[in-house]
Design a protein around this motif. Structure first.
Motif, PDB file in Angstrom:
ATOM      1  N   LEU A  50       0.824  -1.210   0.000  1.00 19.85           N
ATOM      2  CA  LEU A  50       0.000   0.000   0.000  1.00 19.85           C
ATOM      3  C   LEU A  50       0.858   1.261   0.000  1.00 19.85           C
ATOM      4  O   LEU A  50       0.420   2.319  -0.419  1.00 19.85           O
ATOM      5  CB  LEU A  50      -0.939   0.006   1.215  1.00 19.85           C
ATOM      6  CG  LEU A  50      -2.068  -1.034   1.182  1.00 19.85           C
ATOM      7  CD1 LEU A  50      -2.894  -0.967   2.456  1.00 19.85           C
ATOM      8  CD2 LEU A  50      -2.962  -0.834  -0.036  1.00 19.85           C
ATOM      9  N   ILE A  97       3.859   1.497  -1.502  1.00 15.34           N
ATOM     10  CA  ILE A  97       4.956   1.283  -2.444  1.00 15.34           C
ATOM     11  C   ILE A  97       5.268   2.539  -3.264  1.00 15.34           C
ATOM     12  O   ILE A  97       6.361   2.705  -3.781  1.00 15.34           O
ATOM     13  CB  ILE A  97       4.622   0.079  -3.363  1.00 15.34           C
ATOM     14  CG1 ILE A  97       5.904  -0.523  -3.925  1.00 15.34           C
ATOM     15  CG2 ILE A  97       3.642   0.457  -4.465  1.00 15.34           C
ATOM     16  CD1 ILE A  97       5.740  -1.927  -4.431  1.00 15.34           C
ATOM     17  N   PHE A  98       4.301   3.459  -3.346  1.00 18.29           N
ATOM     18  CA  PHE A  98       4.534   4.663  -4.155  1.00 18.29           C
ATOM     19  C   PHE A  98       5.340   5.707  -3.414  1.00 18.29           C
ATOM     20  O   PHE A  98       5.876   6.632  -3.999  1.00 18.29           O
ATOM     21  CB  PHE A  98       3.200   5.261  -4.609  1.00 18.29           C
ATOM     22  CG  PHE A  98       2.319   4.265  -5.287  1.00 18.29           C
ATOM     23  CD1 PHE A  98       2.817   3.493  -6.328  1.00 18.29           C
ATOM     24  CD2 PHE A  98       1.010   4.075  -4.892  1.00 18.29           C
ATOM     25  CE1 PHE A  98       2.019   2.554  -6.963  1.00 18.29           C
ATOM     26  CE2 PHE A  98       0.211   3.144  -5.523  1.00 18.29           C
ATOM     27  CZ  PHE A  98       0.711   2.372  -6.558  1.00 18.29           C
ATOM     28  N   TYR A  99       5.379   5.556  -2.094  1.00 19.90           N
ATOM     29  CA  TYR A  99       6.172   6.498  -1.309  1.00 19.90           C
ATOM     30  C   TYR A  99       6.521   5.827   0.006  1.00 19.90           C
ATOM     31  O   TYR A  99       5.637   5.521   0.809  1.00 19.90           O
ATOM     32  CB  TYR A  99       5.388   7.796  -1.050  1.00 19.90           C
ATOM     33  CG  TYR A  99       6.173   8.802  -0.267  1.00 19.90           C
ATOM     34  CD1 TYR A  99       7.028   9.681  -0.916  1.00 19.90           C
ATOM     35  CD2 TYR A  99       6.090   8.850   1.124  1.00 19.90           C
ATOM     36  CE1 TYR A  99       7.777  10.592  -0.186  1.00 19.90           C
ATOM     37  CE2 TYR A  99       6.842   9.754   1.850  1.00 19.90           C
ATOM     38  CZ  TYR A  99       7.681  10.621   1.190  1.00 19.90           C
ATOM     39  OH  TYR A  99       8.422  11.515   1.898  1.00 19.90           O
ATOM     40  N   ASN A 100       7.791   5.574   0.211  1.00 20.81           N
ATOM     41  CA  ASN A 100       8.222   4.936   1.450  1.00 20.81           C
ATOM     42  C   ASN A 100       8.471   6.011   2.497  1.00 20.81           C
ATOM     43  O   ASN A 100       9.467   6.719   2.443  1.00 20.81           O
ATOM     44  CB  ASN A 100       9.500   4.129   1.171  1.00 20.81           C
ATOM     45  CG  ASN A 100      10.086   3.528   2.432  1.00 20.81           C
ATOM     46  OD1 ASN A 100       9.551   3.705   3.522  1.00 20.81           O
ATOM     47  ND2 ASN A 100      11.192   2.822   2.281  1.00 20.81           N
TER      48      ASN A 100
END
Lengths: 515, 243
Positions: free
Chosen positions: A85, A87-90
């Motif tokens: 969920l 994965i687009f911004y850690n």
């Protein structure tokens, strides 16, 4: 019982002089490529200090490693679903500035500058942007306690110390902490990688990144509590210490060990029961983790273990190597080596003999005539606070640290008496739980061990590997071989060009990587 | 039916899809090393957070919307009782919100890419091409939803673009549908044909990371082992996993 062999390293911190030779030779061997300038697969930190990257030990914030949640071992940064969920911004990623912004110098100016009143200067230039920059932080910025009156307060290990420890000149203490990847038994970086690009080698436990399968998801960097997985900002792939596997496979020590000036590193294998790792990593109390990890190691002298190991395919020369392993001796038999931050629950495999110095000073130079009643209480007054060492190596358990230091003190006192033919109070050894033989053995291994004693490295059985072709590229950095301009000779191509992906190449048309 | 119609609504899609499929296969086989999401978060993350999150979540829903609107025949919706009014309500509101997310998120990503020095210096031509093409397709598409359909335009893509697309995908393009495409409003024509141009460059850009969404991770053991030895006794321990 699932028996696995695992390479480990022990570093004797008493001998580290902080010369950074290990870091330099490691860098020359592995990280002299674009995008890796900032990486130190091996680095030496001065403690106390923030470390590299800044505050890496603060895993309440950095979210590295594992924690026990509802009795179950779970990644601190979140489980599988939460990873996908996010994965687009850690949100827990450590940015490059927390290491440092890599720079070079404007050397040309030294040559091209017109005649001036003052000497021309080579100004620092960012390697990220190519612009002039002011250097405000860099690798080993805190070397030898530089600026520790400011940075020291940010050392997470100071959190557990009383206010009495101040960074005043008279009370200063320091030690060096050389660090490489821990090649953990329970690696949280591997567990964090959604692509399955990171893996532990079945045969020897070395943790590697498959450069071909890495998809740039960045969770490994957060997952590693030691912050020893780095991001190559040129290739967009994760890179990390390889335990110099090409050397190890050939029976040679890692380059950091080979070139260590203090000869403080030991390499060997241990046999362990892989089925026990999860349970050991899940023990409730952090202070039990050290013992729990010791409990996973198997006795290579036990005939039952040997039989089972052979049955499970461990080569016999490896079992022999496990018996002679200095890592097994220092960590399991003599119990003077300790894991770094066991509380991260990754079951690290680089262990440390805590530093004793300055021992003589604490005793006022009267070591010859001392009795245990005098010596052992003195341990509490060592320059390096026991609590600090406990925070590093035993999750805060000072009892274990004291026991180790006691052994080291007893060994030194014993050997000193022996060498100088002085009377020796046997109680010193007894109270440390040692005998003459053990003291002698500890002395042999920790003080005067030769190359072959420090490095007991069984060669890998490459003759057993099946389809070598299918392994091509799996192990990491084979593309380095193809970097013509890095090796001298050949056409002087721009090394930057090589790391562009095979498509949309902007510079030349030679065959791209992978073809 | 002019030559242009045939080019735009038959030749272009087939050429584009061929490049799309073959391109991915070839690149996957020969350029594993270059097959990444090319994350730049490590260099700059403050400005990435909003743009990346909003854009990506938006585009996932936009994708699902296109599946519903173009690939699934209108009759199927009718059959399960979803009538035109309900469909259009969903398409305009959910599609509109997802579209806004993509446009806004994409705009932030674009601004970041052209204004953050570190990111500019480490962007390749393909990054810009992909971003700009994607941006144009998205903007045109969003304009169609927001500016045409939502304001009462009477062009129904579910009886024109939808069937045409399905005919293309099943290798039976018909004259009727090609003519229907030729008669579509210019906005829709632009959106479709530019999308096919985007598909043709897709395999050669960072956009390939779409196919690497690591769903396998959910069913995997945490610790991955790889063995040197060929004998496979235990399935779990030998697999090389590539997403």
């Amino acid at each position: 019982m699932k028996i696995k062999a695992q390479f480990g390293m022990v570093m004797n911190l008493d001998k580290c002089i902080g010369c950074h030779t290990c870091s330099v030779t490691c860098s020359n061997t592995w990280t002299n490529r674009p995008g890796t300038e900032y990486m130190y697969w091996n680095n030496v930190e001065t403690k106390p200090g923030m470390g590299y990257p800044k505050r890496w030990e603060d895993n309440d914030e950095r979210k590295g490693g594992w924690h026990v949640k509802n009795g179950k071992l779970e990644l601190k940064a979140g489980g599988k679903v939460s990873k996908l969920l996010n994965i687009f911004y850690n949100k827990d990623l450590v940015e490059i500035d927390e290491y440092y912004e890599p720079w070079t110098y404007d050397y040309e100016n030294l040559i091209n500058s017109p005649e001036k009143e003052h000497q021309p200067v080579a100004r620092p230039k960012s390697q990220l942007t190519g612009e002039y920059m002011d250097i405000t932080w860099g690798p080993n910025w805190e070397d030898d306690l530089a600026g520790v009156h400011e940075t020291g307060h940010h050392d997470p290990n100071m959190k557990n110390l009383d206010e009495q420890i101040k960074f005043e000149f008279e009370e200063t203490f320091m030690m060096y902490l050389p660090r490489i990847c821990e090649h953990c038994q329970n690696p949280s970086c591997v567990s964090s990688c959604p692509s399955g690009a990171m893996y532990k080698r079945e045969e020897d436990g070395i943790v590697l990144v498959d450069q071909e399968s890495c998809r740039s998801w960045r969770f490994c960097m957060t997952g590693c509590p030691y912050k020893k997985v780095y991001f190559n900002w040129k290739t967009h792939k994760a890179e990390k210490c390889t335990f110099c596997f090409p050397r190890i496979e050939n029976g040679e020590p890692t380059i950091c060990s080979e070139t260590c000036v203090g000869r403080l590193r030991y390499i060997g294998i241990v046999l362990y029961d892989a089925d026990k790792v999860l349970e050991a990593a899940s023990v409730e109390d952090e202070k039990d983790l050290y013992e729990a990890q010791l409990g996973t190691f198997l006795d290579p002298y036990d005939p039952e273990i040997q039989k089972e190991a052979v049955k499970q395919g461990i080569p016999e020369d490896w079992i022999e190597a496990a018996q002679r392993s200095p890592v097994y001796r220092l960590a399991v038999e003599q119990k003077i080596a300790l894991p770094l931050h066991p509380e991260y629950r990754t079951m690290p495999m680089v262990w440390y003999i805590p530093p004793l110095s300055p021992f003589m000073n604490a005793l006022g130079g009267q070591v010859d005539s001392l009795s245990p009643e005098v010596i052992f209480p003195t341990i509490n007054q060592f320059r390096i606070p026991i609590d600090y060492l406990a925070s590093l190596f035993t999750a805060g358990d000072t009892k274990v640290i004291k026991r180790v230091l006691q052994k080291l003190v007893a060994m030194r006192t014993y050997m000193r008496a022996k060498e100088l033919n002085k009377p020796f109070d046997k109680k010193i050894l007894e109270e440390a739980g040692m005998t003459d033989d053990i003291a002698e053995e500890m002395y042999q291994l920790s003080a005067i061990a030769k190359y072959d004693d420090r490095y007991v490295i069984p060669k890998s059985h490459r003759e057993d590997s099946g389809d070598m072709f299918s392994h091509q590229g799996n192990a990491g950095y084979d593309f380095m071989e193809a970097c013509r301009s890095c090796m001298g000779g050949g056409a002087a191509a721009d090394p930057l060009e090589y790391y562009e992906s095979g498509f949309w190449r902007e510079l030349d048309e030679t065959s791209p990587k992978g073809v | 039916m002019t030559n242009l119609d045939i080019f735009l609504w038959v030749i272009l899609p087939y050429v584009s899809l061929t490049i799309f499929i073959l391109g991915h296969i070839i690149r996957y086989n020969y350029d594993q090393f270059g097959w990444t999401a090319k994350s730049s978060q490590f260099l700059e993350q403050k400005r990435l957070r909003f743009g990346s999150t909003v854009f990506h979540w938006g585009i996932i829903f936009v994708f699902l919307g296109h599946v519903a609107g173009v690939l699934i025949p209108k009759q199927w919706f009718d059959a399960i009782g979803i009538h035109d009014d309900m469909y259009h309500f969903g398409a305009i509101w959910f599609g509109g919100i997802a579209g806004i997310a993509v446009v806004v998120g994409g705009f932030f990503l674009f601004l970041r890419r052209v204004s953050v020095k570190r990111v500019i210096k480490n962007s390749s031509v393909s990054d810009y091409v992909a971003l700009i093409m994607l941006g144009i397709v998205v903007l045109v598409g969003f304009t169609n939803t927001a500016g045409y359909t939502a304001t009462g335009g009477d062009f129904d893509y579910r009886v024109t673009i939808g069937p045409w697309m399905r005919e293309i995908l099943t290798f039976q393009p018909s004259e009727a549908m090609i003519l229907a495409m030729a008669g579509a409003p210019i906005g829709f024509q632009l959106h479709v044909s530019l999308a096919f141009v985007l598909f043709a460059i897709w395999p050669f850009t960072r956009l390939v990371h779409v196919f690497s969404l690591p769903l396998k991770y959910l069913r995997r053991n945490y610790v991955v082992y790889r063995s040197n030895k060929p004998v496979i006794k235990n399935k779990d321990t030998h697999k090389k996993e590539i997403n």
